[in-house]
Design an enzyme around this catalytic site. Sequence first.
Site, PDB file in Angstrom:
ATOM      1  N   LYS A 166      25.613  15.649 -27.235  1.00 51.00           N
ATOM      2  CA  LYS A 166      25.879  14.174 -26.885  1.00 51.00           C
ATOM      3  C   LYS A 166      26.630  13.954 -25.284  1.00 51.00           C
ATOM      4  O   LYS A 166      26.181  13.109 -24.594  1.00 51.00           O
ATOM      5  CB  LYS A 166      26.737  13.671 -27.898  1.00 51.00           C
ATOM      6  CG  LYS A 166      27.368  11.953 -27.571  1.00 51.00           C
ATOM      7  CD  LYS A 166      26.201  11.045 -27.569  1.00 51.00           C
ATOM      8  CE  LYS A 166      26.924   9.831 -26.965  1.00 51.00           C
ATOM      9  NZ  LYS A 166      25.744   8.828 -26.815  1.00 51.00           N
ATOM     10  N   LYS A 234      35.763   8.236 -21.013  1.00 49.38           N
ATOM     11  CA  LYS A 234      36.155   9.351 -22.206  1.00 49.38           C
ATOM     12  C   LYS A 234      35.119  10.734 -22.149  1.00 49.38           C
ATOM     13  O   LYS A 234      35.538  11.767 -22.160  1.00 49.38           O
ATOM     14  CB  LYS A 234      36.552   8.731 -23.496  1.00 49.38           C
ATOM     15  CG  LYS A 234      36.788   9.565 -24.511  1.00 49.38           C
ATOM     16  CD  LYS A 234      35.861   9.602 -25.707  1.00 49.38           C
ATOM     17  CE  LYS A 234      34.980   8.611 -26.257  1.00 49.38           C
ATOM     18  NZ  LYS A 234      34.074   8.860 -27.320  1.00 49.38           N
TER      19      LYS A 234
HETATM   20  P1  NAP Z   1      34.997   0.679 -30.490  1.00 52.37           P
HETATM   21  O1  NAP Z   1      34.058  -0.622 -30.442  1.00 52.37           O
HETATM   22  O2  NAP Z   1      36.079   0.505 -29.305  1.00 52.37           O
HETATM   23  O3  NAP Z   1      35.316   0.729 -31.636  1.00 52.37           O
HETATM   24  C1  NAP Z   1      36.299   1.880 -32.215  1.00 52.37           C
HETATM   25  C2  NAP Z   1      36.630   2.206 -33.304  1.00 52.37           C
HETATM   26  O4  NAP Z   1      37.617   3.285 -33.569  1.00 52.37           O
HETATM   27  C3  NAP Z   1      37.410   0.692 -33.949  1.00 52.37           C
HETATM   28  O5  NAP Z   1      36.877   0.719 -35.338  1.00 52.37           O
HETATM   29  C4  NAP Z   1      38.704   1.126 -33.862  1.00 52.37           C
HETATM   30  O6  NAP Z   1      39.729   0.781 -34.771  1.00 52.37           O
HETATM   31  C5  NAP Z   1      38.841   2.716 -33.990  1.00 52.37           C
HETATM   32  N1  NAP Z   1      39.792   3.587 -33.769  1.00 52.37           N
HETATM   33  C6  NAP Z   1      40.338   3.506 -32.521  1.00 52.37           C
HETATM   34  N2  NAP Z   1      41.664   4.485 -32.469  1.00 52.37           N
HETATM   35  C7  NAP Z   1      41.646   4.857 -33.653  1.00 52.37           C
HETATM   36  C8  NAP Z   1      42.687   5.725 -34.410  1.00 52.37           C
HETATM   37  N3  NAP Z   1      43.510   6.291 -33.626  1.00 52.37           N
HETATM   38  N4  NAP Z   1      42.708   5.831 -35.772  1.00 52.37           N
HETATM   39  C9  NAP Z   1      41.640   5.234 -36.315  1.00 52.37           C
HETATM   40  N5  NAP Z   1      40.707   4.265 -36.139  1.00 52.37           N
HETATM   41  C10 NAP Z   1      40.830   4.189 -34.637  1.00 52.37           C
HETATM   42  O7  NAP Z   1      33.803   1.642 -29.984  1.00 52.37           O
HETATM   43  P2  NAP Z   1      32.338   1.893 -30.331  1.00 52.37           P
HETATM   44  O8  NAP Z   1      31.477   1.429 -29.263  1.00 52.37           O
HETATM   45  O9  NAP Z   1      31.937   1.369 -31.706  1.00 52.37           O
HETATM   46  O10 NAP Z   1      32.168   3.440 -30.261  1.00 52.37           O
HETATM   47  C11 NAP Z   1      32.483   4.275 -31.599  1.00 52.37           C
HETATM   48  C12 NAP Z   1      32.223   5.860 -31.004  1.00 52.37           C
HETATM   49  O11 NAP Z   1      30.866   5.815 -30.766  1.00 52.37           O
HETATM   50  C13 NAP Z   1      32.710   6.217 -29.626  1.00 52.37           C
HETATM   51  O12 NAP Z   1      33.176   7.785 -29.889  1.00 52.37           O
HETATM   52  C14 NAP Z   1      31.726   6.204 -28.660  1.00 52.37           C
HETATM   53  O13 NAP Z   1      32.082   7.011 -27.591  1.00 52.37           O
HETATM   54  C15 NAP Z   1      30.640   6.417 -29.493  1.00 52.37           C
HETATM   55  N6  NAP Z   1      29.288   5.617 -28.934  1.00 52.37           N
HETATM   56  C16 NAP Z   1      29.396   4.438 -28.495  1.00 52.37           C
HETATM   57  C17 NAP Z   1      28.334   3.752 -28.163  1.00 52.37           C
HETATM   58  C18 NAP Z   1      28.097   2.453 -27.470  1.00 52.37           C
HETATM   59  O14 NAP Z   1      27.167   2.131 -27.108  1.00 52.37           O
HETATM   60  N7  NAP Z   1      29.212   1.549 -27.927  1.00 52.37           N
HETATM   61  C19 NAP Z   1      26.857   4.580 -27.957  1.00 52.37           C
HETATM   62  C20 NAP Z   1      27.044   5.860 -28.376  1.00 52.37           C
HETATM   63  C21 NAP Z   1      28.191   6.545 -28.959  1.00 52.37           C
HETATM   64  P3  NAP Z   1      40.449  -0.725 -34.021  1.00 52.37           P
HETATM   65  O15 NAP Z   1      39.591  -1.943 -34.489  1.00 52.37           O
HETATM   66  O16 NAP Z   1      41.612  -0.917 -35.275  1.00 52.37           O
HETATM   67  O17 NAP Z   1      40.671  -0.705 -32.796  1.00 52.37           O
END
Ligand code: NAP
Length: 292
Positions: A166, A234
């Site tokens: 990744k 990140k």
């Molecule tokens: P996001 O919308 O920012 O959501 C992050 C999630 O993590 C939320 O549920 C948040 O909870 C939770 N979180 C953050 N800090 C935490 C902690 N200390 N303890 C427990 N929960 C915590 O991010 P996302 O886009 O869904 O991405 C999630 C993962 O997938 C990341 O690692 C990202 O790099 C990866 N990813 C994302 C994409 C994309 O296009 N978005 C594509 C591929 C991979 P709260 O609601 O409480 O903040």
Amino acid sequence: MKVAFLGLGIMGRPMAANLAKAGHEVTVWNRTPGKEVEGARTAASPAEAAKGSEVVWICVSDTKAVENVLFGAQGVAESLASGMTVVDSSTIAPSATQKFADRLRPQGVRYVDAPVTGSKVAAEGGTLIFMVGGDEAVIDSLKPLFAAMGKKIFRMGETSKGHAAKLVMNLQIAMIYEGFAEALTLGAKLGVDAETLLPLINASMVKSGVVEYKAPFILKRDFTPNFPLRLMYKDLRLALEAAKEMRVKLPGLETVEEIYEIAAEDGQGDLDYAATLTLLEKWAGVEVKGAA
Ligand code: NAP
């Protein structure tokens, strides 16, 4: 299958919804309460969600968040059962994944890293691509779950190799996008607008999935997050840390990472990473526009 899904962000929420839609028995948890998923039960803690589940699927922001969900107060570790499988679809450091898996193995817990590519649109449409690390038989047992959320899985090797792959993928996405954004900026300065340039790009060897995905958003100047800039930043830091551990020099990535650092300091962290274009525009004193 009985699945606990932890983390209902941009990616996690539609992934959990697709699991529920496919008929799996899903319990969800999110750090900030108030997020729910139709057809799923909501738990008050990771431990409560994990209790009695065959699979615990995680999709949270970063390494610290995964550690917190697994081993923090009321974490998954309080409800472990031998034979349970933990799957992590967050993008985190491969070295941390190895440590988490080693910590859980003595209790009979299997660990699979399954980060995704495809962003919000693919998470919603159930067309994600998974890159997976872990034991073959365990991965096979998860097939119905992968099928509910994605269109393809690629096996990368043992646990942690999915996360390694990744980082290598996002390194390329960020650098291809940077090339595209720099080309559009110089093009605009030279008087060739984006809408005129795009058919040429798409007819040539420059054509790419990154350009195809991002161009419509750029033309609309829509920088609402599909993949937030702070998360791509990140991932670039994770790739550089992994490169340092492995004594690999990545000068191009070092430069691109600096652009993300400046953009994040500029307050663009919660916009899509495509917003890094606006920094280039600012420096050039130009705005990329469609022909209209
Ligand atoms: P996001 O919308 O920012 O959501 C992050 C999630 O993590 C939320 O549920 C948040 O909870 C939770 N979180 C953050 N800090 C935490 C902690 N200390 N303890 C427990 N929960 C915590 O991010 P996302 O886009 O869904 O991405 C999630 C993962 O997938 C990341 O690692 C990202 O790099 C990866 N990813 C994302 C994409 C994309 O296009 N978005 C594509 C591929 C991979 P709260 O609601 O409480 O903040």
